[in-house]
Motif scaffolding. Structure first.
Motif, PDB file in Angstrom:
ATOM      1  N   ASP A 308      56.745  32.863  56.133  1.00  0.00           N
ATOM      2  CA  ASP A 308      56.130  33.767  57.107  1.00  0.00           C
ATOM      3  C   ASP A 308      57.222  34.560  57.828  1.00  0.00           C
ATOM      4  OD1 ASP A 308      54.757  34.957  59.295  1.00  0.00           O
ATOM      5  OD2 ASP A 308      53.252  33.372  59.259  1.00  0.00           O
ATOM      6  N   LYS A 309      57.211  35.867  57.643  1.00  0.00           N
ATOM      7  CA  LYS A 309      58.243  36.712  58.247  1.00  0.00           C
ATOM      8  C   LYS A 309      58.173  36.721  59.766  1.00  0.00           C
ATOM      9  CE  LYS A 309      58.547  39.907  54.308  1.00  0.00           C
ATOM     10  NZ  LYS A 309      58.345  41.315  53.864  1.00  0.00           N
ATOM     11  N   ARG A 310      57.018  36.409  60.331  1.00  0.00           N
ATOM     12  CA  ARG A 310      56.905  36.354  61.793  1.00  0.00           C
ATOM     13  C   ARG A 310      57.727  35.204  62.351  1.00  0.00           C
ATOM     14  NH1 ARG A 310      50.437  36.393  61.719  1.00  0.00           N
ATOM     15  NH2 ARG A 310      51.039  34.690  60.314  1.00  0.00           N
ATOM     16  N   ARG A 311      57.788  34.113  61.610  1.00  0.00           N
ATOM     17  CA  ARG A 311      58.585  32.961  62.076  1.00  0.00           C
ATOM     18  C   ARG A 311      60.052  33.332  62.171  1.00  0.00           C
ATOM     19  NH1 ARG A 311      61.451  29.653  63.775  1.00  0.00           N
ATOM     20  NH2 ARG A 311      61.194  27.376  63.811  1.00  0.00           N
ATOM     21  N   THR A 312      60.514  34.115  61.213  1.00  0.00           N
ATOM     22  CA  THR A 312      61.919  34.542  61.209  1.00  0.00           C
ATOM     23  C   THR A 312      62.188  35.596  62.265  1.00  0.00           C
ATOM     24  OG1 THR A 312      62.011  34.121  58.832  1.00  0.00           O
ATOM     25  CG2 THR A 312      63.752  35.494  59.765  1.00  0.00           C
ATOM     26  N   ALA A 313      61.257  36.554  62.395  1.00  0.00           N
ATOM     27  CA  ALA A 313      61.488  37.693  63.283  1.00  0.00           C
ATOM     28  C   ALA A 313      61.146  37.396  64.731  1.00  0.00           C
ATOM     29  CB  ALA A 313      60.675  38.897  62.798  1.00  0.00           C
ATOM     30  N   LEU A 348      47.782  46.956  66.806  1.00  0.00           N
ATOM     31  CA  LEU A 348      46.818  47.047  65.721  1.00  0.00           C
ATOM     32  C   LEU A 348      46.433  45.699  65.116  1.00  0.00           C
ATOM     33  CD1 LEU A 348      45.165  48.978  63.924  1.00  0.00           C
ATOM     34  CD2 LEU A 348      47.138  49.068  62.373  1.00  0.00           C
ATOM     35  N   ALA A 349      47.368  44.772  64.999  1.00  0.00           N
ATOM     36  CA  ALA A 349      47.060  43.500  64.335  1.00  0.00           C
ATOM     37  C   ALA A 349      45.864  42.810  64.984  1.00  0.00           C
ATOM     38  CB  ALA A 349      48.284  42.584  64.360  1.00  0.00           C
ATOM     39  N   GLU A 350      45.767  42.886  66.311  1.00  0.00           N
ATOM     40  CA  GLU A 350      44.624  42.269  66.983  1.00  0.00           C
ATOM     41  C   GLU A 350      43.314  42.882  66.506  1.00  0.00           C
ATOM     42  OE1 GLU A 350      42.453  41.725  71.320  1.00  0.00           O
ATOM     43  OE2 GLU A 350      44.199  43.054  71.148  1.00  0.00           O
ATOM     44  N   GLN A 351      43.300  44.175  66.244  1.00  0.00           N
ATOM     45  CA  GLN A 351      42.067  44.834  65.822  1.00  0.00           C
ATOM     46  C   GLN A 351      41.610  44.339  64.453  1.00  0.00           C
ATOM     47  OE1 GLN A 351      40.312  47.002  67.999  1.00  0.00           O
ATOM     48  NE2 GLN A 351      41.827  45.997  69.317  1.00  0.00           N
ATOM     49  N   TYR A 352      42.547  44.124  63.539  1.00  0.00           N
ATOM     50  CA  TYR A 352      42.195  43.528  62.251  1.00  0.00           C
ATOM     51  C   TYR A 352      41.604  42.133  62.434  1.00  0.00           C
ATOM     52  CZ  TYR A 352      44.299  47.069  59.187  1.00  0.00           C
ATOM     53  OH  TYR A 352      44.574  48.225  58.493  1.00  0.00           O
ATOM     54  N   LEU A 353      42.174  41.355  63.339  1.00  0.00           N
ATOM     55  CA  LEU A 353      41.689  39.988  63.552  1.00  0.00           C
ATOM     56  C   LEU A 353      40.355  39.975  64.276  1.00  0.00           C
ATOM     57  CD1 LEU A 353      45.102  38.298  64.385  1.00  0.00           C
ATOM     58  CD2 LEU A 353      43.753  38.045  62.283  1.00  0.00           C
ATOM     59  N   VAL A 375      46.734  41.230  57.798  1.00  0.00           N
ATOM     60  CA  VAL A 375      47.698  40.644  58.729  1.00  0.00           C
ATOM     61  C   VAL A 375      48.648  39.706  57.989  1.00  0.00           C
ATOM     62  CG1 VAL A 375      47.946  39.227  60.808  1.00  0.00           C
ATOM     63  CG2 VAL A 375      46.096  40.896  60.649  1.00  0.00           C
ATOM     64  N   ARG A 376      48.114  38.924  57.068  1.00  0.00           N
ATOM     65  CA  ARG A 376      48.950  37.998  56.298  1.00  0.00           C
ATOM     66  C   ARG A 376      49.935  38.756  55.397  1.00  0.00           C
ATOM     67  NH1 ARG A 376      47.756  32.759  55.851  1.00  0.00           N
ATOM     68  NH2 ARG A 376      48.418  32.697  53.650  1.00  0.00           N
ATOM     69  N   THR A 377      49.487  39.850  54.805  1.00  0.00           N
ATOM     70  CA  THR A 377      50.386  40.624  53.945  1.00  0.00           C
ATOM     71  C   THR A 377      51.561  41.162  54.735  1.00  0.00           C
ATOM     72  OG1 THR A 377      48.586  41.235  52.459  1.00  0.00           O
ATOM     73  CG2 THR A 377      50.538  42.649  52.445  1.00  0.00           C
ATOM     74  N   ARG A 378      51.301  41.685  55.920  1.00  0.00           N
ATOM     75  CA  ARG A 378      52.403  42.151  56.774  1.00  0.00           C
ATOM     76  C   ARG A 378      53.387  41.030  57.059  1.00  0.00           C
ATOM     77  NH1 ARG A 378      53.180  44.136  62.277  1.00  0.00           N
ATOM     78  NH2 ARG A 378      51.626  42.703  63.112  1.00  0.00           N
ATOM     79  N   ALA A 379      52.877  39.805  57.158  1.00  0.00           N
ATOM     80  CA  ALA A 379      53.731  38.646  57.437  1.00  0.00           C
ATOM     81  C   ALA A 379      54.439  38.115  56.196  1.00  0.00           C
ATOM     82  CB  ALA A 379      52.897  37.540  58.061  1.00  0.00           C
ATOM     83  N   GLY A 380      54.187  38.741  55.029  1.00  0.00           N
ATOM     84  CA  GLY A 380      54.829  38.298  53.803  1.00  0.00           C
ATOM     85  C   GLY A 380      54.150  37.117  53.139  1.00  0.00           C
ATOM     86  N   LEU A 381      52.868  36.903  53.460  1.00  0.00           N
ATOM     87  CA  LEU A 381      52.133  35.750  52.948  1.00  0.00           C
ATOM     88  C   LEU A 381      51.128  36.179  51.885  1.00  0.00           C
ATOM     89  CD1 LEU A 381      51.407  33.965  56.357  1.00  0.00           C
ATOM     90  CD2 LEU A 381      53.200  33.388  54.693  1.00  0.00           C
ATOM     91  N   LEU A 393      36.694  31.220  59.585  1.00  0.00           N
ATOM     92  CA  LEU A 393      36.814  31.239  61.043  1.00  0.00           C
ATOM     93  C   LEU A 393      37.994  30.387  61.498  1.00  0.00           C
ATOM     94  CD1 LEU A 393      33.050  31.111  62.075  1.00  0.00           C
ATOM     95  CD2 LEU A 393      34.647  32.995  62.482  1.00  0.00           C
ATOM     96  N   ALA A 394      38.203  29.245  60.855  1.00  0.00           N
ATOM     97  CA  ALA A 394      39.353  28.405  61.194  1.00  0.00           C
ATOM     98  C   ALA A 394      40.660  29.109  60.853  1.00  0.00           C
ATOM     99  CB  ALA A 394      39.244  27.067  60.461  1.00  0.00           C
ATOM    100  N   ALA A 395      40.700  29.794  59.707  1.00  0.00           N
ATOM    101  CA  ALA A 395      41.912  30.502  59.302  1.00  0.00           C
ATOM    102  C   ALA A 395      42.204  31.670  60.240  1.00  0.00           C
ATOM    103  CB  ALA A 395      41.753  31.001  57.868  1.00  0.00           C
ATOM    104  N   ILE A 396      41.163  32.360  60.665  1.00  0.00           N
ATOM    105  CA  ILE A 396      41.346  33.482  61.600  1.00  0.00           C
ATOM    106  C   ILE A 396      41.837  32.974  62.945  1.00  0.00           C
ATOM    107  CG2 ILE A 396      40.120  35.282  62.883  1.00  0.00           C
ATOM    108  CD1 ILE A 396      38.261  35.445  60.328  1.00  0.00           C
ATOM    109  N   ALA A 397      41.281  31.858  63.413  1.00  0.00           N
ATOM    110  CA  ALA A 397      41.739  31.284  64.689  1.00  0.00           C
ATOM    111  C   ALA A 397      43.211  30.910  64.613  1.00  0.00           C
ATOM    112  CB  ALA A 397      40.890  30.060  65.031  1.00  0.00           C
ATOM    113  N   LYS A 398      43.620  30.323  63.487  1.00  0.00           N
ATOM    114  CA  LYS A 398      45.040  29.980  63.328  1.00  0.00           C
ATOM    115  C   LYS A 398      45.892  31.237  63.299  1.00  0.00           C
ATOM    116  CE  LYS A 398      48.407  27.678  60.349  1.00  0.00           C
ATOM    117  NZ  LYS A 398      48.640  26.932  59.098  1.00  0.00           N
ATOM    118  N   GLU A 399      45.413  32.260  62.598  1.00  0.00           N
ATOM    119  CA  GLU A 399      46.180  33.498  62.510  1.00  0.00           C
ATOM    120  C   GLU A 399      46.319  34.162  63.869  1.00  0.00           C
ATOM    121  OE1 GLU A 399      48.614  34.949  59.835  1.00  0.00           O
ATOM    122  OE2 GLU A 399      46.962  33.650  59.202  1.00  0.00           O
ATOM    123  N   ARG A 400      45.289  34.106  64.687  1.00  0.00           N
ATOM    124  CA  ARG A 400      45.378  34.654  66.043  1.00  0.00           C
ATOM    125  C   ARG A 400      46.443  33.915  66.841  1.00  0.00           C
ATOM    126  NH1 ARG A 400      41.502  38.037  68.200  1.00  0.00           N
ATOM    127  NH2 ARG A 400      41.955  37.199  70.270  1.00  0.00           N
TER     128      ARG A 400
END
Length: 458
Positions: A308-313, A348-353, A375-381, A393-400
């Motif tokens: 996950d690129k967010r973890r690195t960045a 923008l990411a919030e709007q997708y979620l 959102v996942r693609t932007r994160a490299g996933l 719904l569980a996956a979206i909650a985790k992504e948020r």
């Protein structure tokens, strides 16, 4: 003209008008002689320049101080989102972190109640003055009116989420508003949505300036989408998030450039004269103990998937006293004189979620997965493997949680609106009581206004 030049052009006028407008709202209590450089409230809205200054005064509440950082910090420490390092020297924040908040808590009183209502009073004065004016340029009048409606809605959004029922002040006349009782949450939400619709209708799609530091039509649409999500009006949440996503104005850059002030993800940001964010200052400045003022919950830091690129960045760490502390690295600058980071309010990411969750609730599972995957693609996933409504719904909650940590109490409000707060917070705080989901009405406000009633548990 640059955003900074445009802002500085009006900054002195805005501050003077801010004081003048506040004084004018109290004239029925006491006769105050105005300083020569102050304008009566009515005069402020006769000319484009002074009217612009009056509305920009609302932005000045968020330049260095005011409620904005505490909208993030208070909810962050109440949730499993961020932690505070100065617990002994700042008892007000420690109370929030322990979910044992007193009715005299200074952070709650000053930053979560008084400041929001001060901005709402400014917005009410502006709305009344702008509506009454017959001399302003029509395009300027429309934009300023939209901004005032947005600011009123924005502050009520946080008041209702932190306190529940609150006084709904829609007039600048303090003789009428100083003894209002609390208004039910449904009515407050109705007003938030009404104000945002009025803002959207009045604001242009184009930004004033170049760095998205003033409210436009899509900022109102974005906050409307969030409000409808919170109200479980799934179709309207889809409608307004789609307006933003489909505008062609925004995109999802790589995580390491999402929070610079030229990011194309930004829908709204509040500028600073120094170019660094107060969030970055608190997340990146180390205390004498070697850790920042606020840092990330270890469970969140460890929840990212491999790659996950967010973890690195967005996350790094320091070791102090043999303990690893995870720092929030969304903003890279702790301080600057001419930096490239502002305070990002909406992106923008919030709007997708939002759209993903609303579609999942309506069982439009392919559409929900597509937005989650953006959102996942932007994160490299890779794409989500969730295929059922429950799993999505569980996956979206985790992504948020992983996308929005350290930003404006998203995690805290998510736990409350989805009914998870007792389960999640009760597991990490031994003294947790369900009544702590709402903050206490400040004791000083109840002493001044006998119509106010305290929340349960305080």
């Amino acid at each position: 003209m640059s955003d900074k030049t445009n802002t500085l052009k009006y900054i002195t006028l805005a501050l003077l008008l801010s004081n003048s407008l506040l004084f004018s709202s109290c004239e029925k209590f006491v006769d105050i002689d105005k300083a020569p450089n102050q304008l009566p409230a009515g005069d402020a809205f006769k000319e484009d320049g002074t009217a612009t200054g009056a509305v920009l005064a609302m932005y000045t509440y968020y330049t260095t101080t005011g409620s904005l950082p505490y909208y993030t910090f208070a909810g962050g420490v109440e949730a499993d989102d961020i932690q505070y390092s100065y617990t002994s020297s700042t008892p007000a924040i420690n109370e929030l972190q322990q979910s044992a908040v007193s009715t005299t808590n200074s952070t709650v009183t000053n930053y979560l109640w008084i400041y929001p209502y001060a901005v709402i009073r400014q917005a009410n004065l502006a709305i009344e003055g702008l509506k009454a004016s017959t001399t302003l340029t029509s395009s300027v009048q429309a934009q300023l009116l939209g901004e005032a409606y947005f600011f009123r809605a924005f502050n009520y959004f946080y008041l209702v989420n932190y306190f529940g029922a609150v006084p709904l002040v829609l007039s600048a006349n303090v003789m009428e508003t100083g003894s209002l009782p609390r208004t039910g949450t449904d009515s407050v939400w109705t007003q938030i949505i009404s104000d945002l619709k009025a803002a959207e209708a009045s604001l242009p799609a184009a930004y004033t300036g170049t760095l998205r530091t003033r409210v436009n039509k899509y900022a109102a649409s974005a906050l409307l989408a969030r409000a409808y999500l919170y109200r479980e009006d799934w179709q309207n949440a889809i409608t307004y998030s789609t307006e933003v996503i489909g505008a062609g104005t925004y995109s999802l850059p790589t995580p390491d450039s999402a929070f610079v002030n030229v990011s194309n993800e930004v829908i709204l940001q509040y500028g600073t004269t120094t170019g660094y964010s107060f969030l970055g200052n608190n997340y990146r400045t180390s205390s004498s103990a070697g850790i920042p003022n606020y840092y990330l919950y270890p469970a969140t830091a460890n929840a990212f998937e491999t790659g996950d690129k967010r973890r690195t960045a967005w996350v790094d760490s320091v070791i102090a006293g043999g303990t690893t502390t995870y720092r929030i690295n969304k903003y890279k600058l702790a301080t600057a004189t001419a930096g490239n980071e502002y305070n990002v309010i909406l992106r923008l990411a919030e709007q997708y979620l939002i759209r993903a969750e609303a579609n999942a609730q309506l069982k439009n599972l392919d559409a929900a997965a597509a937005d989650l995957n953006a959102v996942r693609t932007r994160a490299g996933l890779s794409n989500t493997t969730a295929a059922t409504q429950y799993a999505l719904l569980a996956a979206i909650a985790k992504e948020r949680r992983l996308e929005l940590f350290g930003e404006f109490a998203h995690r805290w409000f998510d736990l409350k609106r989805t009914g998870k707060v007792n389960e999640v917070i009760g597991a990490i705080k031994s003294n947790w009581a369900s009544t702590a989901a709402l903050l206490p009405i400040p004791a000083t406000e109840i002493a001044k206004n006998k119509a106010l009633r305290q929340n349960d548990g305080y």
